[in-house]
Enzyme design. Structure first.
Site, mmCIF file in Angstrom:
data_model
loop_
_atom_site.group_PDB
_atom_site.id
_atom_site.type_symbol
_atom_site.label_atom_id
_atom_site.label_comp_id
_atom_site.label_asym_id
_atom_site.label_seq_id
_atom_site.Cartn_x
_atom_site.Cartn_y
_atom_site.Cartn_z
ATOM 1 N N LYS A 48 19.366 -5.388 -59.812
ATOM 2 C CA LYS A 48 18.674 -4.384 -58.991
ATOM 3 C C LYS A 48 19.245 -4.399 -57.565
ATOM 4 C CE LYS A 48 14.992 -7.668 -57.848
ATOM 5 N NZ LYS A 48 13.643 -8.120 -58.190
ATOM 6 N N ARG B 10 0.541 -8.425 -58.078
ATOM 7 C CA ARG B 10 1.416 -7.334 -57.653
ATOM 8 C C ARG B 10 1.383 -6.312 -58.788
ATOM 9 N NH1 ARG B 10 7.466 -8.817 -55.688
ATOM 10 N NH2 ARG B 10 7.701 -8.881 -57.944
ATOM 11 N N TYR C 60 24.671 -8.286 -24.569
ATOM 12 C CA TYR C 60 23.433 -7.653 -24.108
ATOM 13 C C TYR C 60 22.374 -8.705 -23.792
ATOM 14 C CZ TYR C 60 25.044 -3.093 -25.800
ATOM 15 O OH TYR C 60 25.728 -1.928 -26.003
ATOM 16 N N MET D 183 25.549 -3.793 -32.116
ATOM 17 C CA MET D 183 25.644 -2.921 -33.284
ATOM 18 C C MET D 183 26.950 -3.150 -34.050
ATOM 19 S SD MET D 183 25.608 1.234 -33.457
ATOM 20 C CE MET D 183 23.908 1.460 -32.985
HETATM 21 C C1 LIG Z 1 13.843 -9.469 -58.789
HETATM 22 C C2 LIG Z 1 13.168 -9.982 -60.004
HETATM 23 C C3 LIG Z 1 13.674 -11.100 -60.682
HETATM 24 C C4 LIG Z 1 14.814 -11.935 -60.133
HETATM 25 O O1 LIG Z 1 14.334 -12.752 -59.072
HETATM 26 P P1 LIG Z 1 15.282 -13.839 -58.377
HETATM 27 O O2 LIG Z 1 14.368 -14.583 -57.465
HETATM 28 O O3 LIG Z 1 16.315 -13.078 -57.610
HETATM 29 O O4 LIG Z 1 15.873 -14.660 -59.438
HETATM 30 C C5 LIG Z 1 13.080 -11.456 -61.877
HETATM 31 N N1 LIG Z 1 12.027 -10.776 -62.363
HETATM 32 C C6 LIG Z 1 11.501 -9.703 -61.735
HETATM 33 C C7 LIG Z 1 10.333 -8.994 -62.321
HETATM 34 C C8 LIG Z 1 12.043 -9.285 -60.526
HETATM 35 O O5 LIG Z 1 11.509 -8.231 -59.887
#
Ligand SMILES: *Cc1c(COP(=O)(O)O)cnc(C)c1O
Length: 355
Positions: free
Chosen positions: A34, A129, A251, A299
């Site tokens: 992701k 969640r 800065y 930046m």
């Molecule tokens: C992002 C995610 C993971 C992976 O988590 P990591 O801490 O990066 O290993 C696994 N399961 C779900 C549901 C996630 O959203």
């Protein structure tokens, strides 16, 4: 061309995937890609991770991109679908979906699929969640089990505290209470759980961050966990200053020299994704030598102390993070985690796959 570039190591990805299998030898692996593979580029990462058993993404567009690049692995939509209309794409591209609320369950049950879907039924085991409450889980499971739209069911949860030693005890008790009598497969573990909660490994593990060679556990370095950094963010020195005691850099004049100091100006700033909150003293490497940043990150530029690197000159290579400077060390100095820095590298930074 500005000298900044992010190198992505395919061999490091493959190495880290092999490490997942060493930690969880009896589980199959869902590689979480992701967020554009945690900032590494979805298709870059997929190449290095092609030996995985499955991929997980957030958006259908990412899943479609993987399919169109030719990946035939199972692809899991980690948050399931966001509307009933998305069932058409799930069916067309043969995607696996998480089901975490009654609306998603109904969208799946109501659609006429051509090919039945693998569904991951999510339990809220205490993170609060996403997921069905324990009291509602069995009913949702019964509905999935009796639907012709479902080919296979995987029981799933996600941990709030797998990164602390005793952090899954309560959640695992909930998982056991709700699912122990069930004949289905299970998927519970993120990276932290893969590494330090072996009883959570079950049938499918879901590592993300560890695949990219950063640590999921604040107290342990990635190197000590056998992980190799996948991204090297590198740039170059584009200016050199020699400042006297009492003179400042950048800065806000946040750094003031107390002795003659040689300063290398580096072509990297917060518009490249480097954290603006990185204070003076954040680790950085110039010409392969570890040193520290000086003053405020701007930046497009930041400053590094090269007083003790006499051969540093304009054009000298700089590592912002990678093998010499763990991304986790930059993150810790900046009050964040490696995850955030990797995901935040901006589009203007060219990315190249190496090895
Ligand atoms: C992002 C995610 C993971 C992976 O988590 P990591 O801490 O990066 O290993 C696994 N399961 C779900 C549901 C996630 O959203």
């Amino acid at each position: 061309m500005r000298p900044i570039v992010a190198h992505i190591s395919e061999t490091a990805l493959a190495h880290n995937l092999a490490q997942v299998r060493r930690y969880a030898p009896h589980s199959r692996v869902i590689a979480v890609v992701k967020a554009n593979a945690y900032g590494h580029g979805l298709l870059n990462a997929a190449r290095g991770l092609k030996e995985t058993d499955a991929f997980a993404v957030l958006n259908i567009s990412e899943a479609v991109a993987l399919r169109e690049a030719g990946y035939q692995h199972p692809i899991l939509l980690l948050e399931g679908i966001f509307s009933a209309e998305e069932m058409a794409l799930v069916d067309r591209y043969q995607l696996d979906i998480v089901v975490s609320h009654h609306g998603q369950l109904q969208w799946l049950l109501d659609y006429q699929v051509n090919i039945p879907v693998r569904a991951y039924l999510k339990l809220d085991s205490g993170m609060h969640r996403l997921g069905f409450q324990p009291a509602d889980y069995q009913d949702a499971l019964n509905q999935l089990a009796s639907s012709g739209n479902v080919s296979e069911i995987v029981l799933m949860t996600h941990f709030a505290n797998a990164d602390v030693p005793d952090g899954v005890t309560q959640a695992m008790a909930t998982v056991a209470r709700v699912t122990d009598a069930q004949p289905y497969q299970r998927s519970l573990a993120n990276s932290a759980a893969v590494i330090q909660q072996p009883r959570t490994h079950a049938n499918w593990v879901r590592p993300g961050i560890m695949l990219y060679g950063a640590t999921p556990i604040a107290e342990k370095t990635a190197a000590s966990l056998g992980l190799k950094p996948v991204m090297t963010l590198q740039s170059g020195v584009i200016g050199i200053q020699e400042i006297q005691a009492g003179e400042s850099v950048g800065y806000g004049s946040l750094f003031t020299a107390d002795t003659v100091t040689r300063v290398g100006i580096v072509a990297c700033g917060y518009a490249d994704g480097y954290p603006r909150h990185a204070p003076s003293g954040t680790p950085i490497a110039v010409n392969g030598v570890l040193t520290r940043t000086l003053g405020r990150v701007s930046m497009d530029m930041l400053a590094a102390d090269i007083t003790h690197i006499p051969d540093a000159r304009i054009g000298s290579p700089v590592e912002l993070w990678g093998n010499l400077v763990p991304v986790d060390a930059v993150a810790q100095a900046s009050g964040t985690i490696g995850y955030e820095l990797l995901c935040a590298v901006t589009a203007r930074v060219p990315m190249h796959v190496i090895d």
